[in-house]
Design a protein around this motif. Structure first.
Motif, PDB file in Angstrom:
ATOM      1  N   ALA A  61     -66.539 -63.288  52.848  1.00 42.35           N
ATOM      2  CA  ALA A  61     -66.368 -64.252  53.992  1.00 42.35           C
ATOM      3  C   ALA A  61     -64.695 -64.614  54.447  1.00 42.35           C
ATOM      4  N   LEU A  62     -64.573 -63.270  54.662  1.00 39.46           N
ATOM      5  CA  LEU A  62     -63.328 -63.022  54.939  1.00 39.46           C
ATOM      6  C   LEU A  62     -63.030 -63.511  57.027  1.00 39.46           C
ATOM      7  N   THR A  63     -64.421 -62.771  57.460  1.00 38.77           N
ATOM      8  CA  THR A  63     -64.452 -62.985  59.036  1.00 38.77           C
ATOM      9  C   THR A  63     -65.437 -63.900  59.206  1.00 38.77           C
ATOM     10  N   VAL A  64     -66.295 -63.942  58.463  1.00 34.66           N
ATOM     11  CA  VAL A  64     -67.276 -65.411  58.934  1.00 34.66           C
ATOM     12  C   VAL A  64     -67.921 -66.039  57.751  1.00 34.66           C
ATOM     13  N   LYS A  65     -67.910 -67.317  58.527  1.00 35.51           N
ATOM     14  CA  LYS A  65     -68.084 -68.211  57.566  1.00 35.51           C
ATOM     15  C   LYS A  65     -69.354 -68.499  56.785  1.00 35.51           C
ATOM     16  N   LEU A  66     -70.033 -68.008  55.736  1.00 38.28           N
ATOM     17  CA  LEU A  66     -70.731 -68.026  54.851  1.00 38.28           C
ATOM     18  C   LEU A  66     -70.378 -68.968  53.363  1.00 38.28           C
ATOM     19  N   SER A  67     -71.576 -69.313  52.976  1.00 43.74           N
ATOM     20  CA  SER A  67     -71.712 -70.777  51.895  1.00 43.74           C
ATOM     21  C   SER A  67     -72.221 -69.632  50.697  1.00 43.74           C
ATOM     22  N   ASP A  68     -71.521 -70.052  49.747  1.00 39.30           N
ATOM     23  CA  ASP A  68     -72.039 -69.215  48.179  1.00 39.30           C
ATOM     24  C   ASP A  68     -73.175 -68.516  48.160  1.00 39.30           C
ATOM     25  N   ALA A  69     -73.964 -69.551  48.608  1.00 37.85           N
ATOM     26  CA  ALA A  69     -75.662 -69.705  48.174  1.00 37.85           C
ATOM     27  C   ALA A  69     -75.554 -67.808  49.747  1.00 37.85           C
ATOM     28  N   GLN A  70     -75.135 -68.613  50.826  1.00 43.70           N
ATOM     29  CA  GLN A  70     -76.449 -67.346  51.477  1.00 43.70           C
ATOM     30  C   GLN A  70     -74.974 -65.647  51.021  1.00 43.70           C
ATOM     31  N   ILE A  71     -73.772 -65.977  49.944  1.00 42.64           N
ATOM     32  CA  ILE A  71     -73.555 -64.753  49.919  1.00 42.64           C
ATOM     33  C   ILE A  71     -73.994 -64.317  48.679  1.00 42.64           C
ATOM     34  N   HIS A  72     -74.485 -64.948  47.950  1.00 46.77           N
ATOM     35  CA  HIS A  72     -75.179 -64.359  46.987  1.00 46.77           C
ATOM     36  C   HIS A  72     -76.512 -63.903  47.033  1.00 46.77           C
ATOM     37  N   ALA A  73     -77.663 -64.404  48.238  1.00 46.44           N
ATOM     38  CA  ALA A  73     -78.739 -64.328  48.439  1.00 46.44           C
ATOM     39  C   ALA A  73     -78.265 -62.443  49.333  1.00 46.44           C
ATOM     40  N   ALA A  74     -77.665 -62.299  50.123  1.00 45.98           N
ATOM     41  CA  ALA A  74     -77.202 -60.976  50.907  1.00 45.98           C
ATOM     42  C   ALA A  74     -76.809 -60.361  50.038  1.00 45.98           C
ATOM     43  N   LEU A  75     -76.167 -60.433  48.495  1.00 43.31           N
ATOM     44  CA  LEU A  75     -75.518 -59.997  47.558  1.00 43.31           C
ATOM     45  C   LEU A  75     -77.006 -59.002  46.480  1.00 43.31           C
ATOM     46  N   GLY A 134     -78.391 -55.289  46.406  1.00 42.20           N
ATOM     47  CA  GLY A 134     -79.029 -55.206  44.271  1.00 42.20           C
ATOM     48  C   GLY A 134     -77.182 -55.346  43.989  1.00 42.20           C
ATOM     49  N   ALA A 135     -76.610 -55.568  44.638  1.00 39.48           N
ATOM     50  CA  ALA A 135     -75.283 -56.098  43.821  1.00 39.48           C
ATOM     51  C   ALA A 135     -75.042 -57.797  43.586  1.00 39.48           C
ATOM     52  N   ALA A 136     -75.553 -58.408  43.010  1.00 42.82           N
ATOM     53  CA  ALA A 136     -75.484 -59.622  42.663  1.00 42.82           C
ATOM     54  C   ALA A 136     -74.517 -60.109  41.565  1.00 42.82           C
ATOM     55  N   HIS A 137     -74.569 -58.690  41.036  1.00 47.29           N
ATOM     56  CA  HIS A 137     -73.857 -58.990  39.881  1.00 47.29           C
ATOM     57  C   HIS A 137     -72.680 -58.915  40.169  1.00 47.29           C
ATOM     58  N   LEU A 138     -71.687 -58.945  41.085  1.00 51.54           N
ATOM     59  CA  LEU A 138     -70.252 -58.084  41.436  1.00 51.54           C
ATOM     60  C   LEU A 138     -69.132 -59.535  42.393  1.00 51.54           C
ATOM     61  N   MET A 139     -70.354 -60.391  42.633  1.00 48.10           N
ATOM     62  CA  MET A 139     -70.450 -62.076  43.195  1.00 48.10           C
ATOM     63  C   MET A 139     -68.363 -61.360  42.960  1.00 48.10           C
ATOM     64  N   ARG A 140     -67.973 -62.180  42.215  1.00 51.14           N
ATOM     65  CA  ARG A 140     -66.697 -62.268  41.070  1.00 51.14           C
ATOM     66  C   ARG A 140     -65.990 -60.962  40.881  1.00 51.14           C
ATOM     67  N   ALA A 141     -66.026 -59.986  41.405  1.00 47.84           N
ATOM     68  CA  ALA A 141     -65.550 -57.783  41.181  1.00 47.84           C
ATOM     69  C   ALA A 141     -65.194 -57.892  42.008  1.00 47.84           C
ATOM     70  N   GLU A 142     -63.528 -57.519  41.413  1.00 48.55           N
ATOM     71  CA  GLU A 142     -62.852 -57.401  42.085  1.00 48.55           C
ATOM     72  C   GLU A 142     -62.638 -56.022  43.567  1.00 48.55           C
ATOM     73  N   VAL A 143     -62.859 -56.012  45.085  1.00 46.91           N
ATOM     74  CA  VAL A 143     -63.105 -55.018  46.205  1.00 46.91           C
ATOM     75  C   VAL A 143     -62.349 -54.232  45.205  1.00 46.91           C
ATOM     76  N   ARG A 144     -61.339 -53.656  44.792  1.00 47.43           N
ATOM     77  CA  ARG A 144     -60.685 -52.827  45.077  1.00 47.43           C
ATOM     78  C   ARG A 144     -60.938 -51.576  43.617  1.00 47.43           C
ATOM     79  N   HIS A 145     -61.856 -52.339  42.854  1.00 47.02           N
ATOM     80  CA  HIS A 145     -62.252 -51.763  41.945  1.00 47.02           C
ATOM     81  C   HIS A 145     -64.016 -51.626  41.134  1.00 47.02           C
ATOM     82  N   LEU A 146     -64.437 -51.151  42.760  1.00 49.17           N
ATOM     83  CA  LEU A 146     -65.395 -51.045  43.257  1.00 49.17           C
ATOM     84  C   LEU A 146     -65.324 -49.798  42.986  1.00 49.17           C
ATOM     85  N   SER A 147     -67.035 -49.191  42.131  1.00 51.04           N
ATOM     86  CA  SER A 147     -67.101 -48.085  43.259  1.00 51.04           C
ATOM     87  C   SER A 147     -67.568 -47.201  44.328  1.00 51.04           C
TER      88      SER A 147
END
Ligand SMILES: Nc1ncnc2c1ncn2[C@@H]1O[C@H](COP(=O)(O)OP(=O)(O)OP(=O)(O)O)[C@@H](O)[C@H]1O
Length: 329
Positions: free
Chosen positions: A105-119, A123-136
């Motif tokens: 949501a840094l550059t676009v206004k998105l609700s949590d529901a929209q973010i979750h649906a896109a993730l 196949g990345a919904a489980h990563l919603m609260r993960a830190e980006v710098r730790h992602l593979s």
């Protein structure tokens, strides 16, 4: 003039191209970065740009996006076009903690529901609260894809969407992109990091080397034992090999350096046999090679690789197989 101000394509016809470049080129500091690019992407179509480092892939994609204005030729986009973009490089301070949710949501206004649906779609919904710098690498690309589709785009522009992803992950990402194209009905303009391997789902491959060297439709899966050994049998369903060679290089001043080192004003319809060192992937696809630059290169040939090469468009890039080294992080 901003390219977005150029005449837009009619939004009425759903099959009209979403974006179209016509003999488009960009010059900077007295040198052509790329020129003579013709391409169009229609709804549901996947167009892949390949070519060595510095061949103008990102520059062409940026012209299509309207980030760069062509110095010559035209860039047109459908009126009201919504674009989802996965850039090659991200300008983010990775020392700071940043969750996937906040990043989305840094550059676009998105609700949590929209973010979750896109993730969820990537196949990345489980990563919603993960830190980006730790992602593979693969997880990051799925998050970037989710960020791109969260705006319900008509067109997805993906600049090397499998960078930092291993081979099996690459196949999964390609399958995901193919599925997203079908589910969303969007067009996809993709830059591939690999000169030889492109998605089987790609409708058209455009090979750049400062200009359009050739274009075609990969419709066959490689049966090469080495290929199958490397990628596994499942890869055959997701990846096809597009064979191409280059034996001339377009210089910044518009002249052409040939394989023997001589320089001429244009490439004069140069189509040589293949004096190259690539492994011989078997391929039975018909490909449509069209030079799109300068006089003497205005040939359109259709090759049926089942029936031998009447002409072999063999061009040698100054660089061979490209593996992108840029880290998105
Ligand atoms: N903003 C710029 N100003 C000047 N030159 C640029 C600019 N952006 C790119 N270039 C040059 O334009 C050429 C094409 O670059 P581009 O990034 O389009 O290539 P590419 O095919 O995407 O390469 P890569 O595979 O390395 O990402 C390169 O020689 C590059 O150095």
């Amino acid at each position: 003039m901003n390219a977005m101000e150029k005449p837009a394509l009619s939004g009425q016809d759903r099959q009209a191209p979403l974006v179209r470049l016509e003999r488009a080129g960009v010059s900077s500091g007295g040198r052509w970065l790329v020129r003579g690019v013709d391409l169009s992407v229609s709804p549901g179509e996947i167009v892949t740009l390949i070519g060595p480092n510095g061949s103008g892939k990102s520059t062409s994609a940026k012209m299509a996006l309207g980030i760069l204005t062509p110095s010559e030729g035209k860039a047109e986009r459908k009126r009201g076009l919504k674009v989802g973009y996965v850039p090659q490089k991200l300008l983010v301070d990775w020392t700071l903690p940043l969750t996937v949710r906040r990043f989305m949501a840094l550059t676009v206004k998105l609700s949590d529901a929209q973010i979750h649906a896109a993730l969820e779609r990537t196949g990345a919904a489980h990563l919603m609260r993960a830190e980006v710098r730790h992602l593979s690498g693969g997880e990051l690309q799925r998050v970037l894809l989710a960020r791109a589709i969260a705006v319900s785009p008509d067109l997805l522009v993906l600049d090397e969407p499998v960078q930092g992803v291993d081979y099996s992950g690459e196949i999964a990402i390609y399958e995901l992109i193919s599925r997203l194209r079908t589910e969303l009905g969007c067009g996809v303009l993709m830059i591939s990091h690999d000169l030889h391997v492109v998605m089987a789902a790609t409708d058209q491959v455009i090979c750049l080397n400062g200009h359009v060297c050739c274009r075609g439709t990969p419709s066959a899966v490689s049966q090469s034992p080495a290929f199958l050994q490397l990628f596994g049998h499942r890869a055959g369903a997701g990846i096809a090999v597009y064979q191409h060679h280059h034996d001339h290089v377009h210089l910044p001043d518009g002249r052409v350096r040939h394989a023997d080192g001589t320089v001429s004003e244009d490439c004069a319809g140069e189509h040589c046999e293949a004096p190259h060192g690539h492994e011989d992937h078997s391929h039975d696809h018909a490909s449509h090679h069209a030079h799109a630059h300068g006089e003497g290169c205005g040939h359109d040939h259709v090759h049926d690789h089942n029936h031998g090469h009447a002409h072999d468009h063999s061009h040698t890039h100054s660089g061979e197989a490209v593996k992108e080294t840029t880290d998105a992080r």
